[in-house]
Design an enzyme around this catalytic site. Structure first.
Site, PDB file in Angstrom:
ATOM      1  N   SER A   2      71.757  11.342  86.590  1.00 43.50           N
ATOM      2  CA  SER A   2      71.242  11.203  85.228  1.00 43.50           C
ATOM      3  C   SER A   2      72.790  10.946  83.916  1.00 43.50           C
ATOM      4  O   SER A   2      73.584  11.889  84.449  1.00 43.50           O
ATOM      5  CB  SER A   2      70.328  12.113  84.013  1.00 43.50           C
ATOM      6  OG  SER A   2      70.889  11.949  82.740  1.00 43.50           O
ATOM      7  N   SER A  18      76.707  14.889  83.110  1.00 41.77           N
ATOM      8  CA  SER A  18      76.291  13.994  84.361  1.00 41.77           C
ATOM      9  C   SER A  18      74.896  14.684  85.125  1.00 41.77           C
ATOM     10  O   SER A  18      75.621  16.385  85.136  1.00 41.77           O
ATOM     11  CB  SER A  18      76.267  12.932  84.973  1.00 41.77           C
ATOM     12  OG  SER A  18      76.100  12.277  85.933  1.00 41.77           O
ATOM     13  N   LYS A  19      74.290  14.480  85.845  1.00 38.69           N
ATOM     14  CA  LYS A  19      73.569  15.134  86.973  1.00 38.69           C
ATOM     15  C   LYS A  19      72.343  14.177  87.510  1.00 38.69           C
ATOM     16  O   LYS A  19      72.689  13.558  87.564  1.00 38.69           O
ATOM     17  CB  LYS A  19      72.444  16.809  86.366  1.00 38.69           C
ATOM     18  CG  LYS A  19      71.884  17.867  87.085  1.00 38.69           C
ATOM     19  CD  LYS A  19      73.176  18.105  87.073  1.00 38.69           C
ATOM     20  CE  LYS A  19      73.136  19.692  87.705  1.00 38.69           C
ATOM     21  NZ  LYS A  19      74.752  21.185  87.655  1.00 38.69           N
ATOM     22  N   GLY A  20      72.541  14.437  88.790  1.00 32.59           N
ATOM     23  CA  GLY A  20      71.543  14.312  89.972  1.00 32.59           C
ATOM     24  C   GLY A  20      70.676  15.657  90.805  1.00 32.59           C
ATOM     25  O   GLY A  20      70.995  16.237  90.756  1.00 32.59           O
ATOM     26  N   ASP A  66      75.315  21.844  93.802  1.00 36.19           N
ATOM     27  CA  ASP A  66      74.159  22.639  92.694  1.00 36.19           C
ATOM     28  C   ASP A  66      73.286  23.148  93.986  1.00 36.19           C
ATOM     29  O   ASP A  66      73.935  22.748  95.184  1.00 36.19           O
ATOM     30  CB  ASP A  66      73.652  21.520  91.970  1.00 36.19           C
ATOM     31  CG  ASP A  66      72.999  22.216  91.159  1.00 36.19           C
ATOM     32  OD1 ASP A  66      73.898  23.355  90.171  1.00 36.19           O
ATOM     33  OD2 ASP A  66      71.262  22.546  90.723  1.00 36.19           O
TER      34      ASP A  66
END
Ligand code: NAD
Length: 480
Positions: free
Chosen positions: A65, A110-112, A153
């Site tokens: 995202s 952002s992050k996934g 993460d």
């Protein structure tokens, strides 16, 4: 993964972030529409892909995202966990935008995430799954040194980052900046000293800065220093382990509770963090550890009396079901979103001070920024100046030595001075110094708002005000 004890009426993680965002923008004077532009996630990409494993095709679901592209590349970790979903990834991406603005790293957010339990697969299988996920993201520029730069993460670390970087290089063989496509890589694959420990180290530096301000300590009803303070940590993974280790080994704090998946360990005299960490690596959990008392319902230890509570595992663990019983006067959010919006309010009313996630765990992205710069400049920090710095120090020390010999014994240098002063800064020292400076500066920006405005009563709102203000200025500068 939401906490199973959270009450049904509790907002989701994404809603919690929005509630906290709205609370802050209500105190700001943003141009019409800009608030909505900043709040929403620009894009979320969902990928479903198959990998042939153990004789059959397994289908996986992953997300990346992008919250805000006011600065590029956008940045944020990739999480491997069964709890990953679009809502969670979007909340985490939004937090990344605010975090990067707060600690002044020049990135959007952002992050996934990939829905997977990494413990179910062996190393070869994990490599194939990770490379395939990376392939899907790379071909859409969702991993790219100038557009989108992931990092570790929950459930991912150096190993996964090395696979992703290698996958990018295989697909972009002539990109000279390929190594900068992800951060958190091992040193021998373009990483930087001090990245693995960075988030936990940042938590320690954040607490150092908090304890430098008597007014802030008073707000939490705390006195003195970190020495002897009773600390409870939830999650002894990358972040929790390093934070607990540094606080106990370097600052003299007592780790009186460690909460893990399978229960908690407590000891008012302090639990040996290193020994527990080794025990978990060997046995997969804390149960059976001989050096402390085991408590099966780990979550209840969040309510145990202590000076500092460090949730460093997952979101939503302090919620409406337990907030009123939490006794810690100071909570530092090492994890992202560990306190729900409702619990935040309950705790604030009780006078508990919360050092918010977007600041508290920003050490990771800060050192990731240093790694990205190192990759783009193709040179290790300190390589050009270290010996020159040492040579200049040598000159001063030589002169001081000559003078002290002339003046007599009472003017001789203190033992170790020469050795300490002569040593030029290497990469690790520079990374720590940059991280310390970042954590101090960002804290001061937050506390200035906290103490100077009558309508701001907590550090979280102050953090949002600082970061949203910066994102807004960046949009305004672009003519939006
Ligand atoms: P990790 O996977 O290394 O560690 C997580 C730990 O929490 C593990 O030890 C796990 O066993 C434990 N855990 C899982 N469920 C639990 C439960 N229900 N109760 C107690 N313990 C539980 O992950 P990490 O990288 O340390 O990340 C932890 C948190 O910090 C996440 O919220 C993440 O988003 C945040 N964070 C991490 C980084 C980073 O650099 N790794 C940076 C910023 C923020």
């Amino acid at each position: 993964m939401s906490n199973s004890n959270a009450t049904a009426s509790e907002p989701s993680f994404r809603e919690s972030v929005d509630i906290m965002f709205n609370r802050a923008v209500a105190l700001m004077d943003l141009p019409p529409g800009l608030e909505e532009k900043i709040r929403v996630c620009n894009a979320t990409y969902t990928v479903r892909f198959g990998v042939r494993l153990r004789g059959k095709i397994e289908t996986f679901t992953g997300y990346r995202s992008v919250h805000s592209e006011h600065m590029e590349p956008v940045k944020g970790g990739i999480r491997f966990s069964l709890g990953v979903n679009q809502n969670e990834v979007e909340a985490l991406a939004a937090l990344m935008s605010y975090k990067c603005a707060l600690v002044e790293t020049p990135f959007g957010g952002s992050k996934g995430g990939l829905c997977i339990d990494p413990r179910e697969w062996d190393e070869d299988e994990m490599e194939r799954i990770t490379r395939r996920f990376a392939y899907e993201l790379i071909k859409r520029d969702l991993i790219n040194p100038s557009q989108n730069v992931p990092a570790p993460d929950m459930g991912t670390g150096e190993r996964e980052m090395a696979w992703m970087a290698d996958q990018y290089k295989r697909m972009n063989t002539t990109d000279i900046n390929g190594a900068a496509c992800v951060t958190g890589k091992p040193i021998n694959a373009g990483g930087i000293q001090g990245r693995v420990e960075a988030t936990g180290r940042g938590v320690q530096y954040a607490l150092h800065e908090f304890f430098r301000h008597p007014e802030d300590m008073k707000a939490a009803g705390l006195k003195g220093t970190l020495d002897g303070k009773r600390v409870i940590v939830q999650g002894l993974g990358n972040v929790g382990y390093h934070a607990a280790k540094f606080l106990s080994e370097e600052d003299g704090s007592l780790i009186t509770g460690i909460i893990e998946r399978d229960g908690a360990l407590v000891d008012d005299g302090g639990v040996d963090v290193e020994a527990v960490h080794k025990w978990i690596s060997k046995h997969g959990g804390v149960k059976g550890f001989p050096g402390a008392t085991y408590v099966e319902n780990g979550a209840e230890i969040l309510e145990k009396d202590c000076d500092i509570l460090i949730p460093a595992a997952l979101e939503g663990v302090i919620n409406m079901s337990n907030a009123a019983n939490v006794k810690a006067p100071l909570i530092i959010e090492a994890a992202n979103g560990p306190v729900t919006a409702g619990a935040d309010e309950v705790l604030r009313e009780k006078g508990c001070v919360i050092i918010p996630d977007m600041y508290a765990n920003a050490g990771g992205v800060t050192v990731s920024y240093f790694e990205w710069v190192k990759n783009l400049s193709h040179i290790r920090f300190g390589r050009m100046q270290r010996r020159q710095e040492e040579a200049r120090h040598e000159l001063i020390v030589g002169e001081l030595q000559r003078l002290s010999e002339h003046l007599g014994d009472q003017w001789s240098m203190t033992p170790n001075f020469k050795q300490k002063y002569l040593r030029g800064a290497g990469e690790l020292e520079l990374v720590r110094s940059g991280l310390d400076d970042t954590m101090r500066t960002a804290y001061q920006a937050m506390r200035e708002v906290w103490h100077s405005r009558d309508d701001v009563h907590d550090l979280r709102t102050a953090a949002y005000l600082v970061s949203i203000g910066r994102v807004a200025s960046s949009y305004k500068a672009k003519g939006l």
